[in-house]
Design a protein around this motif. Structure first.
Motif, short mmCIF file in Angstrom:
data_model
loop_
_atom_site.label_atom_id
_atom_site.label_comp_id
_atom_site.label_asym_id
_atom_site.label_seq_id
_atom_site.Cartn_x
_atom_site.Cartn_y
_atom_site.Cartn_z
N ASP A 100 8.20 -56.69 8.36
CA ASP A 100 7.96 -56.00 6.59
C ASP A 100 6.89 -55.60 7.28
O ASP A 100 5.70 -56.39 6.95
CB ASP A 100 7.99 -56.96 5.04
CG ASP A 100 8.30 -55.20 4.18
OD1 ASP A 100 8.08 -54.86 4.51
OD2 ASP A 100 9.56 -55.43 3.17
N TRP A 128 14.60 -56.16 8.11
CA TRP A 128 13.85 -56.65 8.57
C TRP A 128 14.25 -58.03 8.97
O TRP A 128 15.26 -58.85 8.62
CB TRP A 128 12.57 -56.63 7.59
CG TRP A 128 12.58 -55.39 7.23
CD1 TRP A 128 12.23 -54.77 5.85
CD2 TRP A 128 11.13 -54.81 7.34
NE1 TRP A 128 11.59 -53.77 5.48
CE2 TRP A 128 11.20 -53.66 6.86
CE3 TRP A 128 10.40 -54.01 9.07
CZ2 TRP A 128 10.38 -52.02 7.37
CZ3 TRP A 128 10.26 -53.12 9.22
CH2 TRP A 128 9.83 -52.40 8.50
N ASN A 139 8.79 -48.95 -0.58
CA ASN A 139 8.36 -47.57 0.82
C ASN A 139 8.84 -45.90 0.32
O ASN A 139 9.64 -45.58 -1.21
CB ASN A 139 10.15 -47.94 1.81
CG ASN A 139 9.99 -49.10 2.30
OD1 ASN A 139 9.19 -49.57 2.68
ND2 ASN A 139 11.53 -50.00 2.12
N ARG A 185 5.02 -55.15 4.17
CA ARG A 185 4.59 -55.82 3.06
C ARG A 185 3.26 -57.20 3.35
O ARG A 185 2.35 -57.01 2.89
CB ARG A 185 5.29 -55.59 2.23
CG ARG A 185 5.74 -54.20 1.27
CD ARG A 185 6.78 -54.24 0.31
NE ARG A 185 7.61 -54.01 1.55
CZ ARG A 185 8.89 -53.14 1.30
NH1 ARG A 185 8.68 -52.41 -0.18
NH2 ARG A 185 9.39 -53.16 2.02
N VAL A 230 5.41 -54.52 12.84
CA VAL A 230 6.77 -53.60 12.42
C VAL A 230 7.18 -53.69 13.07
O VAL A 230 8.87 -53.46 13.05
CB VAL A 230 5.65 -52.45 11.74
CG1 VAL A 230 7.58 -51.63 10.51
CG2 VAL A 230 5.42 -53.06 10.49
#
Length: 481
Positions: free
Chosen positions: A362, A310, A300, A364, A356
């Motif tokens: 997350d 998350w 982040n 990612r 998100v």
């Protein structure tokens, strides 16, 4: 070792994501010096995702044909470039190794080590700028520091105009026979069993010639309406150059120079060109960020998000990947991605925000999925864009800006044309309900052949409740910070 019969020793040109002949300074430098040995290495440690691998096969095939026509066959090898580049240079009796720079953090580290190793072995080695409008270290604030905000970055980058003229493609190359090469087909970059790439083949033609044709067609007409129409996913209003640009089949300098020329020749296109060039500038900004702060690709940017709660809901993530969220604009985007390896940029933002913020997955996870399924999966652009949507990145959208997928669909796809194109199960539904089928009367659903929960899912989350949950999670990290 293979050596030329006479003349200077050859030069190795290491192709990476610059799979073109024109505006290729590494190739031009090698061509000026004598015989050229073009090389591409498939590094198992840096394998592209499935859709990008499909594209790479086509791009390499096109490049190999172009190089063979000019007299210098492309050498293909698999393995570690740190070992193979020096080995091929020795095998060819080369005196020099040239390549164009890339800016992914791991690649920068590898290239620096390789350059030092080659120089220690008395090879001439040089890298060139060919992938961006400006080198990441060339654009600085008035105080001499890297930019963290896009608008002033773009102002500074724009002030460097006009761009230098692109280099022409060589008309002839002197090659070197006898260098062993692997067979592209044995690399299995394209799927066979099952062959899931039919949609990619229908949508795309990789290669430098295709890139040039796409740019010309865009600047000849589409760019005039680009400023407004680029947000409408149902119409072909964007350049769709991103995969060609990612693999270097066309350079930013070629695109920028051609766009500037189009604006001069056709003043009515000037505003569209300006908006288009700004998007090209965002790509430079993404690489600027990853060069100066390489951790942005994995961590982040805003450390407060390290404590974000998350949800880690695997079932929810899988439904999102399959386009089964129950929100048509999101599902249409995910189906477009799976079928064509591409998603309209406005819909990318909506789909990413949904994952998100509605599902609390997350960023990612979403970034990794895009990298496996996009034909234009650029690490810097993808990761910084996901962080922008998540609110955790540089110059990011505020976390509390949570897209309402129904309102976004109604605003940017008012007649539902985009949804109908990618969700045939909803194709017959009245436009009033196309973005919220759960609100349609039972007779309208029946008439359209829709059975919610059967051939199209109910919404997996309620927007208002999901929004409240996301804002509460954000408030939690704000208070703890």
């Amino acid at each position: 070792m293979v050596t030329p019969k006479s003349g200077p020793k050859p030069a190795i040109v290491w192709f990476r994501r610059d799979l073109r002949l024109a505006d290729n300074p590494a190739l031009a430098a090698a061509a000026r010096s004598g015989a050229v040995v073009p090389v591409f290495i498939l590094d198992p440690a840096d394998m592209p995702g499935g859709a990008s691998a499909w594209w790479l096969h086509g791009s390499l095939a096109a490049l190999a044909a172009d190089l063979a026509r000019l007299g210098a066959p492309l050498v293909l090898r698999r393995g570690d470039p740190a070992r193979l580049i020096p080995a091929i240079a020795r095998e060819a009796g080369a005196r020099a190794v040239f390549w164009n720079r890339l800016y992914d953090p791991a690649i920068i580290a590898r290239d620096k080590a390789l350059k030092a190793s080659l120089a220690a072995d008395d090879f001439e080695v040089e890298s060139f700028a060919a992938s961006l409008l400006a080198e990441p270290w060339e654009v600085r604030t008035g105080g001499g520091t890297p930019f963290k905000v896009f608008t002033p970055f773009w102002r500074a980058l724009s002030a460097r105009a006009p761009l230098p003229a692109p280099l022409p493609a060589p008309k002839r190359l002197t090659g070197l026979a006898g260098i062993a090469s692997e067979n592209l087909d044995t690399w299995n970059l394209r799927p066979a069993r099952p062959d899931w790439a039919g949609g990619l083949r229908a949508a795309w033609t990789p290669g430098e010639k295709s890139a040039a044709k796409r740019l010309a067609a865009f600047l000849d007409g589409t760019v005039r309406a680009y400023g407004a129409a680029r947000n409408i996913p149902a119409i072909d209003a964007t350049s769709r150059l991103s995969p060609h640009l990612h693999w270097g089949e066309i350079s930013p300098r070629q695109i920028g120079s051609s766009a500037e020329a189009a604006a001069i020749a056709h003043p009515e296109a000037a505003s569209g060109v300006a908006a288009f060039l700004r998007e090209l500038g965002w790509r430079d900004f993404a690489h600027h960020l990853t060069f100066h702060w390489p951790e942005i690709t994995t961590e982040n940017w805003k450390s407060e998000f390290d404590a974000f709660p998350w949800a880690g809901d695997e079932a929810a993530f899988r439904r999102w990947t399959r386009g089964e969220t129950g929100y048509p604009i999101v599902d249409a985007g995910m189906r477009e991605l799976w079928t064509t390896g591409f998603m309209h940029n406005r819909v990318r933002m909506i789909a990413a925000s949904f994952l998100v913020k509605h599902l609390l997955v997350d960023w990612r996870r979403g970034a990794a999925w895009f990298e496996d399924t996009l034909v234009d999966a650029d690490l810097a652009v993808n990761r910084t864009s996901w962080q922008w949507v998540a609110g955790s990145g540089a110059d990011a959208a505020p976390y509390f800006r949570i897209f309402n997928p129904v309102l976004q669909g109604e605003k940017f796809d008012p007649e539902g044309a985009y949804v109908r194109a990618h969700l045939p199960e909803l194709a017959a539904l009245d436009a009033r309900y196309i973005h919220k089928p759960w609100a349609a009367p039972s007779e309208a659903l029946a008439k359209a052949g829709i059975a919610l929960g059967s051939n199209y899912p109910h919404p997996m989350v309620d927007h208002a409740k999901a929004r409240a949950r996301a804002l509460a999670a954000y408030a939690e990290i704000r208070q703890s910070g």
